[in-house]
Write an enzyme that holds these catalytic residues in place. Structure first.
Site, PDB file in Angstrom:
ATOM      1  N   ILE A   1      -6.755  -4.858   6.316  1.00  0.00           N
ATOM      2  CA  ILE A   1      -6.027  -5.052   7.579  1.00  0.00           C
ATOM      3  C   ILE A   1      -5.580  -6.509   7.722  1.00  0.00           C
ATOM      4  O   ILE A   1      -4.532  -6.798   8.292  1.00  0.00           O
ATOM      5  CB  ILE A   1      -6.909  -4.648   8.785  1.00  0.00           C
ATOM      6  CG1 ILE A   1      -7.352  -3.199   8.646  1.00  0.00           C
ATOM      7  CG2 ILE A   1      -6.178  -4.854  10.096  1.00  0.00           C
ATOM      8  CD1 ILE A   1      -8.598  -2.865   9.458  1.00  0.00           C
TER       9      ILE A   1
ATOM     10  N   GLY B   1     -10.607  -5.371   2.093  1.00  0.00           N
ATOM     11  CA  GLY B   1     -10.471  -4.675   0.815  1.00  0.00           C
ATOM     12  C   GLY B   1     -11.757  -4.430   0.050  1.00  0.00           C
ATOM     13  O   GLY B   1     -11.816  -3.533  -0.793  1.00  0.00           O
TER      14      GLY B   1
ATOM     15  N   TYR C   1      -8.472   2.255   3.886  1.00  0.00           N
ATOM     16  CA  TYR C   1      -8.326   0.843   4.265  1.00  0.00           C
ATOM     17  C   TYR C   1      -9.620   0.337   4.880  1.00  0.00           C
ATOM     18  O   TYR C   1     -10.429   1.112   5.390  1.00  0.00           O
ATOM     19  CB  TYR C   1      -7.150   0.651   5.237  1.00  0.00           C
ATOM     20  CG  TYR C   1      -7.392   1.249   6.609  1.00  0.00           C
ATOM     21  CD1 TYR C   1      -7.061   2.570   6.867  1.00  0.00           C
ATOM     22  CD2 TYR C   1      -7.944   0.495   7.642  1.00  0.00           C
ATOM     23  CE1 TYR C   1      -7.266   3.126   8.125  1.00  0.00           C
ATOM     24  CE2 TYR C   1      -8.155   1.039   8.901  1.00  0.00           C
ATOM     25  CZ  TYR C   1      -7.818   2.357   9.139  1.00  0.00           C
ATOM     26  OH  TYR C   1      -8.033   2.910  10.375  1.00  0.00           O
ATOM     27  N   CYS C   2      -9.812  -0.973   4.796  1.00  0.00           N
ATOM     28  CA  CYS C   2     -10.933  -1.625   5.478  1.00  0.00           C
ATOM     29  C   CYS C   2     -10.461  -3.013   5.897  1.00  0.00           C
ATOM     30  O   CYS C   2      -9.260  -3.289   5.887  1.00  0.00           O
ATOM     31  CB  CYS C   2     -12.167  -1.677   4.579  1.00  0.00           C
ATOM     32  SG  CYS C   2     -11.958  -2.649   3.080  1.00  0.00           S
ATOM     33  N   THR C   3     -11.383  -3.902   6.270  1.00  0.00           N
ATOM     34  CA  THR C   3     -10.994  -5.204   6.832  1.00  0.00           C
ATOM     35  C   THR C   3     -10.225  -6.074   5.834  1.00  0.00           C
ATOM     36  O   THR C   3      -9.137  -6.559   6.122  1.00  0.00           O
ATOM     37  CB  THR C   3     -12.238  -5.976   7.304  1.00  0.00           C
ATOM     38  OG1 THR C   3     -13.054  -5.083   8.049  1.00  0.00           O
ATOM     39  CG2 THR C   3     -11.864  -7.165   8.145  1.00  0.00           C
TER      40      THR C   3
END
Ligand SMILES: [Zn+2]
Ligand SMILES: [Zn+2]
Length: 344
Positions: A228, A203, A199-201
């Site tokens: 997220i 995508g 996961y990241c901020t």
């Protein structure tokens, strides 16, 4: 020669004044797409022209591999902006991620032509965007995290995961995107068959990283759709149980969006509980660090006594000190070329 109508030339002070006087609301949103873009400079100029006419602010990267945009749009211009986006083949129906918490995010428009939209420093033969990790919805991501053997990996830098992350996630101790993939590759050595949950901020970082890991022999790579930000919306609006704790760090003036009330980090000055990121008040420093309310008052929102003392000097005194290279070094000991860094 740069065409002055295609670049911001106003000072930060003037821009912030103008922003304060705005009588309308703005929407913060981000979007990205990996798509081949040609004639980059003219594409960049055209976007700047179209978007500044609609008073769009933000930070946008365009490259041969695609676009990555974080923008703030006047609410009343949203429809026109969307229509404008749809006139470009490469931007048509591009999925948008709206901010979880609104606020003044940007005060000017910067559009840059880059080698990559995420600065991993990869060669094009190290990944293939035709093969990316499986996209999981927030609910699917929750179920996958509950499987005992799955491995959750935070694809962001340390100063981001420091204030918020998924429970049980591996959070690499790196400060730049360039260091991220080698470090995660090291951490995941021997786990090529495992179920990996990235996961990241929003995508964009997982999209390319997942392709890199598939290229490196990983068999079960998954990524959180919309990152997220999208997860945060599901937690707030659709009663999703949050397995993310704390804040979602964002790269604009808001510096973070709260996802849960948990505070998982500490003030870098006194060690007390805090997850309040501050951009050091000394213009010659601008280091990004975590500071509690008490220390913020005590140090006048500066990262150190040196910065606070420097900040209290008159403009003339500051200028003189800046001319003396030895003094500048001591006064800006933590500064890096504008990049966020943590005090260590
Ligand atoms: Zn403190
Ligand atoms: Zn400082």
């Amino acid at each position: 020669m740069k065409n002055p109508s295609l670049y911001n030339e106003k000072s930060k002070k003037d821009l912030l004044e103008e922003l304060k006087l705005e009588s309308f609301k703005r929407l913060t949103c981000s979007f990205y797409r990996y798509v081949s873009i040609v004639n980059l400079n003219s594409f960049r100029d055209l976007l700047y022209e179209e978007w500044s006419a609609l008073k769009i602010f933000g930070r946008v990267y365009v490259s041969n591999e695609g676009i990555n945009a974080q923008i703030s749009c006047p609410q009343h211009n949203w429809k026109s902006y969307n229509e404008k986006l749809n006139t470009h083949r490469v931007l048509k129906d591009i999925p948008k991620n709206f901010a979880v918490e609104e606020g003044n995010s940007f005060h000017k428009l910067v559009i840059k032509v880059k080698d990559e939209i995420v600065a991993y420093g990869l060669n094009t033969n190290e990944y293939d965007m035709n093969f990316v990790g499986k996209h999981l919805s927030p609910r699917e991501f929750n179920s996958a995290m509950n499987r005992p053997k799955s491995i959750i990996v935070d694809m962001r830098n340390y100063y981001e995961s420091e204030v918020g992350k998924f429970k049980g996630a591996i959070a690499p101790s790196v400060e730049t995107s360039r260091e991220l993939l080698p470090e995660i590759k090291r951490l995941l050595k021997g786990k090529e068959e495992s179920e990996i949950l990235m996961y990241c901020t929003g995508g964009v970082r997982c999209e390319k990283a997942s392709s890199f890991f598939i290229h490196n022999g990983f068999k079960n790579i998954n990524q959180l759709t919309g990152g997220i930000i999208n997860y945060g919306h599901q937690v707030r609006n659709n009663n999703l149980e949050s397995q993310f704790i704390g804040k979602n760090f964002v790269f604009d003036a808001r510096l973070g969006e709260r996802i849960t009330d948990d505070v998982i980090s500490n003030c870098h000055q006194c060690g007390g509980t805090s997850d309040n990121h501050i951009d050091c008040n000394n213009d010659a420093c601008h280091i990004l660090f975590i500071q509690c309310y008490k220390c913020s008052k005590k140090y006048d929102q500066c990262c150190s006594i040196e910065c606070m003392e420097f900040n209290r000097l008159s403009e003339d005194e500051k200028r003189t000190l800046r001319k003396d290279p030895d003094q500048v070094v001591s006064m800006t000991r933590n500064s890096t070329s504008g990049k966020p860094r943590l005090i260590t």
